[in-house]
Design a protein around this motif. Structure first.
Motif, short mmCIF file in Angstrom:
data_model
loop_
_atom_site.label_atom_id
_atom_site.label_comp_id
_atom_site.label_asym_id
_atom_site.label_seq_id
_atom_site.Cartn_x
_atom_site.Cartn_y
_atom_site.Cartn_z
N MET A 52 45.83 44.44 49.60
CA MET A 52 45.72 43.09 49.12
C MET A 52 44.66 43.45 51.00
O MET A 52 45.29 43.53 51.84
N VAL A 106 41.96 43.20 46.30
CA VAL A 106 42.19 42.03 46.50
C VAL A 106 41.32 42.03 47.78
O VAL A 106 41.90 42.30 48.54
N ALA A 108 40.26 38.92 50.70
CA ALA A 108 40.51 37.51 51.09
C ALA A 108 38.92 37.38 51.55
O ALA A 108 38.12 38.41 52.14
N LEU A 128 37.11 35.17 38.19
CA LEU A 128 37.79 34.67 38.01
C LEU A 128 38.39 33.33 36.55
O LEU A 128 39.31 33.47 37.04
N GLY A 156 36.48 33.05 42.81
CA GLY A 156 37.27 33.60 44.56
C GLY A 156 38.12 32.44 44.22
O GLY A 156 37.23 31.47 43.19
N THR A 159 43.39 29.86 48.53
CA THR A 159 44.63 29.96 48.48
C THR A 159 45.59 28.90 48.68
O THR A 159 46.72 28.51 48.97
N LEU A 323 41.07 34.28 47.30
CA LEU A 323 41.01 36.15 47.02
C LEU A 323 40.09 36.40 45.99
O LEU A 323 40.02 35.24 44.71
N VAL A 325 38.49 39.58 43.79
CA VAL A 325 38.44 40.90 42.54
C VAL A 325 37.09 41.63 42.56
O VAL A 325 35.82 40.89 41.84
N ALA A 335 44.84 43.30 39.36
CA ALA A 335 44.36 42.41 40.58
C ALA A 335 44.23 41.09 40.04
O ALA A 335 44.28 39.88 40.34
N ALA A 336 43.23 40.56 39.46
CA ALA A 336 43.02 39.85 38.83
C ALA A 336 44.41 38.88 38.03
O ALA A 336 44.48 37.34 38.10
N VAL A 339 46.00 37.94 41.84
CA VAL A 339 45.14 36.89 42.25
C VAL A 339 45.63 35.77 41.11
O VAL A 339 46.40 34.42 42.19
N THR A 343 48.24 32.53 43.30
CA THR A 343 47.57 30.69 43.28
C THR A 343 47.49 29.97 43.16
O THR A 343 46.99 28.85 42.62
#
Length: 441
Positions: A52, A106, A108, A128, A156, A159, A323, A325, A335-336, A339, A343
């Protein structure tokens, strides 16, 4: 001292704040026992390590969300790599994206930078919106759109957000003969930032000596522009701040506050501002959800119960992150999934309960952790209800790639008025010249 991560001009250190839960440590790495395993590669024992890349303190580790995810997914380990300040993090992120190397699984992105990333780096990120379990309907519409390119690709997931209120000192209001009940206070300025100045004029006349109405003209401008529909760019991507009636109105309000000496002539997130907050040297402040934790930290026990929270003149947003990827990651599918889980409304509600990050997912607003939340430091203010209402009424703004540069120079112009170096017209000209030079216009 904790790290405040939402970028504000060049400061880069605002808060995803603690709401009545104590003070938190700044996070620079994930090498302590409080978080996830920090092994690299496969994480040891055949496990996959998800890295991350973050700035400041997002609170996932501190709220126990990493450990919960690892328990649900025993083959996954999570490692944080954190740069404290976004002003240092973001240039490095752009370099990594441009070279397509050195990226975490990931990454930000702060709201002030999301437009530039969407415009120039969207091809470096996964979509995403196509990840299983992710629904556009689960997010505030304007938040989802901020990270979505013209072709519909969403790079993204949000968050948190920063819905606005006004935090105020009840003791100072009482001494000035103003109401102290939060509903009555909100009526003083309901629907109009000019009414906020009117209340400040009454306060200046009758309030305690040496106490300013508001901390800075810059903060007044932030609140006013955050609650407007127009800002610095139009939908075609053209810079229009010099012709924007919304920018002009916000400038006029803030410039009047400065010229009439309703402000404390303070620069936010400096030691002088911190000390003034601790001393109670100003009576009000534009107050996104994350600001509550900052006030509590700087005010300490001596200010507990003296602050309260009322609705802002108009709903607005200040802050929030995403966030994403990167496509080049070795573990992008896993990773996806992470995330999407972090979230999801359920995790956003948990994060709010533990850390104060206000959810960008409206379904979380009906969960008890948010819906019934109060803050004892601020007189048991119903913060869940108050900020939920604000978040759902925030106007949709066009976010431009260089908003932060324009914003910074407008703030510098307002400081010239506070310092008595320029009148509003001269200060505006200075701000425009500086902004245009920075934009190469």
């Amino acid at each position: 001292m904790r790290s405040y991560r939402t970028t504000r001009r060049a400061v880069g250190l605002l808060a995803a704040a603690v709401l009545g839960t104590g003070l938190l440590s700044a996070c620079a790495s994930d090498d302590d026992d409080g978080g996830s395993d920090t092994d690299s590669g496969d994480g040891g024992g055949g496990k996959t390590t998800i890295t991350m890349g973050l700035f400041g303190t997002f609170g996932f580790k501190e709220a126990g969300l990493y450990k919960e995810y690892e328990k649900l997914n025993p083959d996954i380990k999570i490692k944080e790599d954190v740069i404290e300040r976004n002003e240092n993090y973001y240039p490095a992120l752009l370099n990594h994206l441009t070279s397509n190397s050195g990226l975490a699984d990931v990454q930000a992105v702060e709201v002030a930078n999301i437009a530039e990333v969407v415009d120039t780096q969207a091809d470096r990120f996964m979509d995403l919106g196509k990840v299983e379990g992710v629904s556009e309907d689960a997010f505030l519409d304007w938040k989802w759109q901020q990270a979505t390119a013209d072709d519909g690709k969403t790079i993204g997931l949000g968050t948190d957000v920063g819905p606005m209120a006004i935090c105020y000192r009840k003791d100072h209001f009482e001494e000035a003969g103003l109401p102290t009940d939060r509903e009555e206070v909100a009526k003083l300025w309901e629907g109009d930032w000019e009414k906020f100045l009117d209340a400040g004029r009454d306060f200046k006349e009758n309030g305690p000596e040496g106490v300013a109405w508001v901390d800075s003209a810059d903060a007044v401008y932030d609140g006013a522009i955050a609650s407007s529909e127009g800002k610095y760019y139009n939908e075609d991507g053209d810079v229009i701040y010099k012709e924007s009636p919304d920018v002009a109105a916000a400038w006029d309000i803030a410039a009047a506050a400065a010229e009439e000496k309703l402000t404390g002539n303070l620069q936010q997130f400096t030691k002088q501002w911190d000390q003034a907050m601790s001393n109670g040297d100003f009576a009000t402040i534009s107050c996104p959800a994350w600001m509550l934790g900052y006030i509590q930290e700087k005010g300490g026990s001596k200010s507990e119960g003296k602050w309260d929270v009322a609705r802002s003149p108009m709903p607005g947003n200040w802050g929030g992150s995403f966030l994403g990827v990167p496509e080049s990651g070795d573990n992008k599918d896993e990773a996806a999934k992470l995330v999407a889980w972090l979230t999801a409304p359920e995790q956003q509600a948990k994060l709010f309960a533990e850390r104060g990050n206000f959810p960008s997912a409206p379904p979380a607003y009906d969960m008890d952790a948010v819906k019934t939340a109060t803050n004892p430091y601020f007189g048991d203010a119903p913060i869940g209800e108050l900020f939920s209402a604000s978040a759902q009424e925030i106007p949709v703004q066009t976010i431009g790639p260089k908003d932060q540069i324009i914003d910074q120079n407008i703030g510098n112009g307002l400081q010239l008025i506070e310092q008595g170096k320029e009148d509003p017209d001269g200060a505006w000209d200075e701000a425009v010249d500086a902004a245009d030079n920075a934009l190469d216009q």
